[in-house]
Enzyme design. Structure first.
Site, PDB file in Angstrom:
ATOM      1  N   ASP A  48     -35.334  18.008 -34.550  1.00 14.01           N
ATOM      2  CA  ASP A  48     -34.580  18.177 -33.312  1.00 14.01           C
ATOM      3  C   ASP A  48     -33.898  19.541 -33.350  1.00 14.01           C
ATOM      4  O   ASP A  48     -32.900  19.721 -34.055  1.00 14.01           O
ATOM      5  CB  ASP A  48     -33.538  17.071 -33.149  1.00 14.01           C
ATOM      6  CG  ASP A  48     -32.960  17.028 -31.727  1.00 14.01           C
ATOM      7  OD1 ASP A  48     -32.764  18.114 -31.139  1.00 14.01           O
ATOM      8  OD2 ASP A  48     -32.719  15.925 -31.205  1.00 14.01           O
ATOM      9  N   HIS A 102     -46.275   2.088 -18.915  1.00 17.68           N
ATOM     10  CA  HIS A 102     -44.935   2.662 -18.692  1.00 17.68           C
ATOM     11  C   HIS A 102     -43.906   1.552 -18.433  1.00 17.68           C
ATOM     12  O   HIS A 102     -43.229   1.533 -17.401  1.00 17.68           O
ATOM     13  CB  HIS A 102     -44.954   3.658 -17.534  1.00 17.68           C
ATOM     14  CG  HIS A 102     -43.818   4.651 -17.597  1.00 17.68           C
ATOM     15  ND1 HIS A 102     -43.885   5.902 -17.047  1.00 17.68           N
ATOM     16  CD2 HIS A 102     -42.567   4.562 -18.139  1.00 17.68           C
ATOM     17  CE1 HIS A 102     -42.748   6.550 -17.243  1.00 17.68           C
ATOM     18  NE2 HIS A 102     -41.935   5.753 -17.919  1.00 17.68           N
ATOM     19  N   GLY A 162     -41.396   0.775 -20.692  1.00 13.20           N
ATOM     20  CA  GLY A 162     -40.277   0.922 -21.616  1.00 13.20           C
ATOM     21  C   GLY A 162     -38.977   0.378 -21.072  1.00 13.20           C
ATOM     22  O   GLY A 162     -38.186  -0.231 -21.797  1.00 13.20           O
ATOM     23  N   GLU A 207     -50.362   9.129 -14.437  1.00 11.31           N
ATOM     24  CA  GLU A 207     -50.060   7.695 -14.354  1.00 11.31           C
ATOM     25  C   GLU A 207     -50.432   7.148 -12.990  1.00 11.31           C
ATOM     26  O   GLU A 207     -49.939   7.646 -11.982  1.00 11.31           O
ATOM     27  CB  GLU A 207     -48.580   7.458 -14.663  1.00 11.31           C
ATOM     28  CG  GLU A 207     -48.228   7.844 -16.101  1.00 11.31           C
ATOM     29  CD  GLU A 207     -46.805   7.476 -16.502  1.00 11.31           C
ATOM     30  OE1 GLU A 207     -46.008   7.058 -15.627  1.00 11.31           O
ATOM     31  OE2 GLU A 207     -46.485   7.606 -17.698  1.00 11.31           O
ATOM     32  N   ARG A 215     -42.200  10.566 -22.587  1.00 10.26           N
ATOM     33  CA  ARG A 215     -42.781  11.065 -21.347  1.00 10.26           C
ATOM     34  C   ARG A 215     -44.219  11.491 -21.576  1.00 10.26           C
ATOM     35  O   ARG A 215     -44.564  12.033 -22.635  1.00 10.26           O
ATOM     36  CB  ARG A 215     -41.977  12.270 -20.807  1.00 10.26           C
ATOM     37  CG  ARG A 215     -40.709  11.868 -20.033  1.00 10.26           C
ATOM     38  CD  ARG A 215     -41.092  11.172 -18.740  1.00 10.26           C
ATOM     39  NE  ARG A 215     -39.970  10.749 -17.937  1.00 10.26           N
ATOM     40  CZ  ARG A 215     -39.402   9.549 -17.969  1.00 10.26           C
ATOM     41  NH1 ARG A 215     -39.825   8.652 -18.834  1.00 10.26           N
ATOM     42  NH2 ARG A 215     -38.416   9.239 -17.155  1.00 10.26           N
TER      43      ARG A 215
END
Length: 307
Positions: free
Chosen positions: A170, A275, A277, A257, A228
């Protein structure tokens, strides 16, 4: 106020929105795209989830638009810069979906490790060839987390309980003195047994896990993306799975998508979900309530919840 509701909301959330103004709900309309263009003209607030795209061309039709409220975390379906240039406040609910996304991430990791999707189909076809489904234990393996924000840290906490060691990449974390190893991206991809992606979609993260990066993975590696679509080179990931150059993968998000290349997903250790989540009753209610509270704060002059 006119509030334009573009995507499905929990009934409790709808009740709260109705208390704020006149609600026009186009979420179930068969002509939703056209309705959006027509109804946004005099709407002061627009509420969306991930499926509705608010481009510059759409937003500029909102002559009275004051607030765009994203019910959820990702805002790559909204032209934020143009909205800001028109003094339109954009807000989201970044923590509401946290538990649901993390739980799905863990499920995909475990499913890939034990080839659950493949073995489920195998059994339902009336077969019983157990040797085809030799899996891998997660205990003692390294989980590499790309993006060590709230989601990444919660995944880390859960997977530690299964005996995994944790490394992360990160670039926005400068100082770190925690027990997790901080690595550069290439080293993380080379050394990790499981890689889990938890980043927002920006110019910097599009194709972050490119073909070149995927080639760094171990043959025994698992990669999971619940963040994403477009962050991972999905086509090359599928190619590596077909060639058995990586062990498995899990995807909840896609560059397009719905994805158009689903025929390529068959007979490989790839667990796919559409998708979902944030698709739990708890997450959708919390995201909706957080969104309503954000709208109320902005209307009261508190811009701290605006992006």
């Amino acid at each position: 106020m006119k509030i334009l509701i573009c995507d499905t909301m929990n009934s409790k959330v709808l009740k709260e929105l109705h208390s704020l103004g006149e609600c026009i709900d186009i979420s179930s309309s068969e002509s939703k795209d056209q309705d959006l263009v027509t109804e946004i003209n005099d709407a002061e607030i627009v509420v969306v989830r991930s499926s509705t795209k608010l481009t510059k061309e759409i937003i500029e039709k909102g002559d009275c638009l004051k607030i765009i409220a994203r019910c959820g975390v990702g805002v790559d379906n909204i032209d934020i810069e143009y909205a800001k240039s028109q003094n339109i406040k954009v807000t989201n609910s970044p923590s509401a979906n946290l538990n649901s996304v993390v739980e799905l991430t863990v499920a995909l990791i475990i499913s890939a490790a034990r080839k659950i999707s493949l073995s489920d189909s195998h059994l339902k076809d009336g077969k019983w060839d157990r040797k085809e489904f030799i899996g891998m234990e997660l205990s003692g393996k390294q989980l590499g987390i790309v993006g060590f924000g709230k989601a990444g840290r919660l995944v880390s906490k859960i997977m530690k309980s299964l005996g995994m060691t944790i490394a992360f990449y990160d670039p926005y974390i400068e100082d770190w003195d925690g027990p997790e190893k901080r690595l550069e991206l290439d080293e993380l991809l080379i050394t990790s047994d499981v890689i889990s992606i938890h980043v927002i979609k920006t110019k910097e993260t599009v194709n972050l896990i490119s073909q070149e990066k995927l080639d760094l993975l171990k043959n025994s590696a698992i990669l999971v993306n619940t963040s994403r679509g477009g962050v991972v080179d999905e086509d090359y990931l599928v190619e590596l799975l077909k060639l058995k150059k990586i062990f498995g993968a899990g995807l909840d998000v896609y560059s397009e998508e719905p994805p158009q290349n689903v025929d390529n997903f068959e007979d490989i250790n790839l667990i796919t979900t559409p998708h979902i989540g944030a698709s739990t009753n708890e997450a959708q209610l919390k995201a909706g309530i957080d969104t309503v509270e954000n709208i109320k704060k902005i209307l009261a002059g508190d811009d701290s919840v605006a992006l």
